[in-house]
Motif scaffolding. Structure first.
Motif, short mmCIF file in Angstrom:
data_model
loop_
_atom_site.label_atom_id
_atom_site.label_comp_id
_atom_site.label_asym_id
_atom_site.label_seq_id
_atom_site.Cartn_x
_atom_site.Cartn_y
_atom_site.Cartn_z
N MET A 123 0.82 -1.32 0.24
CA MET A 123 -0.14 -0.38 0.35
C MET A 123 0.85 1.42 -0.07
SD MET A 123 -2.63 1.13 2.78
CE MET A 123 -4.70 1.77 2.48
N SER A 124 0.60 2.23 -0.62
CA SER A 124 1.54 3.73 -1.06
C SER A 124 1.02 4.01 -0.22
CB SER A 124 1.66 3.70 -3.45
OG SER A 124 0.42 4.47 -2.73
N MET A 125 1.60 5.20 0.34
CA MET A 125 1.74 6.66 0.89
C MET A 125 2.04 8.01 0.35
SD MET A 125 3.11 5.08 4.43
CE MET A 125 2.29 6.46 5.87
N MET A 126 0.93 8.56 0.88
CA MET A 126 1.09 9.55 0.22
C MET A 126 1.16 11.15 1.22
SD MET A 126 -0.39 12.50 -2.94
CE MET A 126 -1.47 12.93 -1.82
N GLN A 127 1.93 12.27 0.69
CA GLN A 127 2.44 12.85 1.52
C GLN A 127 2.86 14.17 0.65
OE1 GLN A 127 3.64 13.66 5.52
NE2 GLN A 127 4.67 11.50 5.38
N SER A 128 1.97 15.60 0.82
CA SER A 128 2.58 16.74 0.17
C SER A 128 2.77 18.42 1.35
CB SER A 128 1.14 17.34 -0.74
OG SER A 128 -0.11 17.32 0.07
N GLY A 129 3.43 19.45 0.95
CA GLY A 129 3.56 20.43 1.11
C GLY A 129 3.73 21.32 0.27
N LYS A 130 4.14 22.92 1.05
CA LYS A 130 4.94 23.22 0.14
C LYS A 130 6.04 24.53 0.81
CE LYS A 130 0.86 26.77 1.17
NZ LYS A 130 0.67 27.96 0.15
N ILE A 131 6.49 24.84 0.66
CA ILE A 131 7.64 26.08 1.63
C ILE A 131 8.41 26.82 0.34
CG2 ILE A 131 9.24 24.22 0.12
CD1 ILE A 131 11.49 23.91 2.39
N THR A 132 8.44 27.96 0.76
CA THR A 132 9.03 29.00 0.47
C THR A 132 10.42 29.34 0.33
OG1 THR A 132 6.90 30.80 0.83
CG2 THR A 132 8.87 31.56 0.55
N LEU A 133 10.96 29.54 -1.06
CA LEU A 133 12.09 29.45 -1.01
C LEU A 133 13.33 30.88 -1.72
CD1 LEU A 133 13.14 25.80 -1.49
CD2 LEU A 133 13.98 26.87 0.27
N SER A 134 14.39 31.07 -1.86
CA SER A 134 14.49 31.88 -2.57
C SER A 134 16.58 31.25 -2.54
CB SER A 134 15.00 33.49 -1.77
OG SER A 134 15.30 33.16 -0.45
N SER A 135 17.26 32.13 -3.28
CA SER A 135 18.83 31.71 -3.48
C SER A 135 19.83 32.76 -3.46
CB SER A 135 18.88 30.93 -5.27
OG SER A 135 20.18 30.36 -4.43
N ASP A 136 20.28 32.83 -2.14
CA ASP A 136 21.41 33.66 -2.54
C ASP A 136 22.27 33.86 -2.66
OD1 ASP A 136 21.44 33.16 0.50
OD2 ASP A 136 21.20 34.85 1.44
N LYS A 137 22.62 32.38 -3.23
CA LYS A 137 23.94 31.99 -2.76
C LYS A 137 24.69 31.50 -4.56
CE LYS A 137 24.47 30.99 1.84
NZ LYS A 137 25.11 32.42 2.45
N THR B 184 14.65 34.85 -7.01
CA THR B 184 14.02 35.18 -5.71
C THR B 184 13.51 34.38 -5.49
OG1 THR B 184 12.55 37.59 -5.38
CG2 THR B 184 11.81 36.29 -7.17
N GLU B 185 12.58 34.69 -4.19
CA GLU B 185 11.50 33.81 -3.76
C GLU B 185 10.39 33.18 -3.93
OE1 GLU B 185 10.64 34.88 1.38
OE2 GLU B 185 9.14 35.54 0.00
N GLU B 186 10.46 31.90 -4.14
CA GLU B 186 9.20 31.34 -4.75
C GLU B 186 8.99 30.44 -3.90
OE1 GLU B 186 8.77 31.95 -7.84
OE2 GLU B 186 10.01 33.38 -8.90
N VAL B 187 7.31 29.99 -3.95
CA VAL B 187 6.98 29.09 -3.61
C VAL B 187 7.28 27.31 -4.21
CG1 VAL B 187 4.65 28.15 -2.67
CG2 VAL B 187 5.39 30.29 -2.22
N ILE B 188 7.53 26.60 -3.80
CA ILE B 188 7.56 25.03 -3.72
C ILE B 188 6.61 24.26 -3.68
CG2 ILE B 188 9.39 23.37 -4.77
CD1 ILE B 188 10.46 26.28 -5.48
N GLY B 189 6.32 23.86 -3.72
CA GLY B 189 5.13 22.52 -4.07
C GLY B 189 6.04 20.86 -3.67
N TRP B 190 5.28 20.13 -3.34
CA TRP B 190 6.22 19.52 -2.99
C TRP B 190 5.21 17.92 -3.21
CZ3 TRP B 190 6.34 16.05 1.70
CH2 TRP B 190 5.70 17.28 2.70
N THR B 191 5.36 16.59 -3.62
CA THR B 191 4.40 15.62 -2.99
C THR B 191 5.49 14.43 -2.68
OG1 THR B 191 2.46 16.36 -4.81
CG2 THR B 191 2.08 14.43 -3.74
N ALA B 192 5.43 13.75 -1.56
CA ALA B 192 6.16 12.83 -1.06
C ALA B 192 5.42 11.13 -1.53
CB ALA B 192 6.60 12.42 0.20
N TYR B 193 5.61 10.24 -2.19
CA TYR B 193 5.14 8.84 -2.62
C TYR B 193 6.07 7.93 -1.41
CZ TYR B 193 2.59 11.41 -5.67
OH TYR B 193 1.82 12.48 -6.12
N THR B 194 5.43 6.37 -0.93
CA THR B 194 5.90 5.73 -1.07
C THR B 194 5.92 4.56 -2.65
OG1 THR B 194 4.22 4.71 -0.31
CG2 THR B 194 6.14 5.74 1.54
N VAL B 195 6.64 3.65 -2.90
CA VAL B 195 7.00 3.19 -3.43
C VAL B 195 7.12 1.73 -3.65
CG1 VAL B 195 6.89 4.29 -6.17
CG2 VAL B 195 8.64 3.76 -4.42
#
Length: 100
Positions: free
Chosen positions: A1-15, A89-100
């Motif tokens: 049985m696979s599982m799923m989670q999701s979320g979002k994070i705000t990132l920028s890059s100054d490097k 500059t700052e962007e919102v990144i959505g992510w989804t994680a699954y088990t396989v």
């Protein structure tokens, strides 16, 4: 049985762009709200959700495991110069994680 989670994070890059494999000192840790079961194979997919900077951002992942992952945004293309310096500059990144 696979599982799923999701979320979002705000990132920028100054490097600058990371050019050495495994160099993760500029990455940020994301912990899953609920860790996946021990021994799970986890995959993470990301999508940039905003368009705040005119250059094209890219997302790098590392150390994906049952507890979370490392993430970094790199600017991958600049229409001004044709190359990228990694800064973005700052962007919102959505992510989804699954088990396989």
């Amino acid at each position: 049985m696979s599982m799923m989670q999701s979320g979002k994070i705000t990132l920028s890059s100054d490097k600058p762009t990371e050019k050495k494999g495994g160099q993760t000192s500029t990455f940020r840790r994301v912990d899953f709200p609920t860790p996946f079961p021990s021994g799970s194979e986890v995959i993470v997919q990301t999508t940039v959700q905003t368009f705040n900077g005119p250059q094209t951002p890219g997302v790098r992942l590392h150390d994906v495991n049952e507890k979370g992952f490392l993430i970094r945004m790199n600017e991958v293309y600049s229409s001004d110069s044709g190359t990228a310096d990694g800064l973005h500059t700052e962007e919102v990144i959505g992510w989804t994680a699954y088990t396989v």
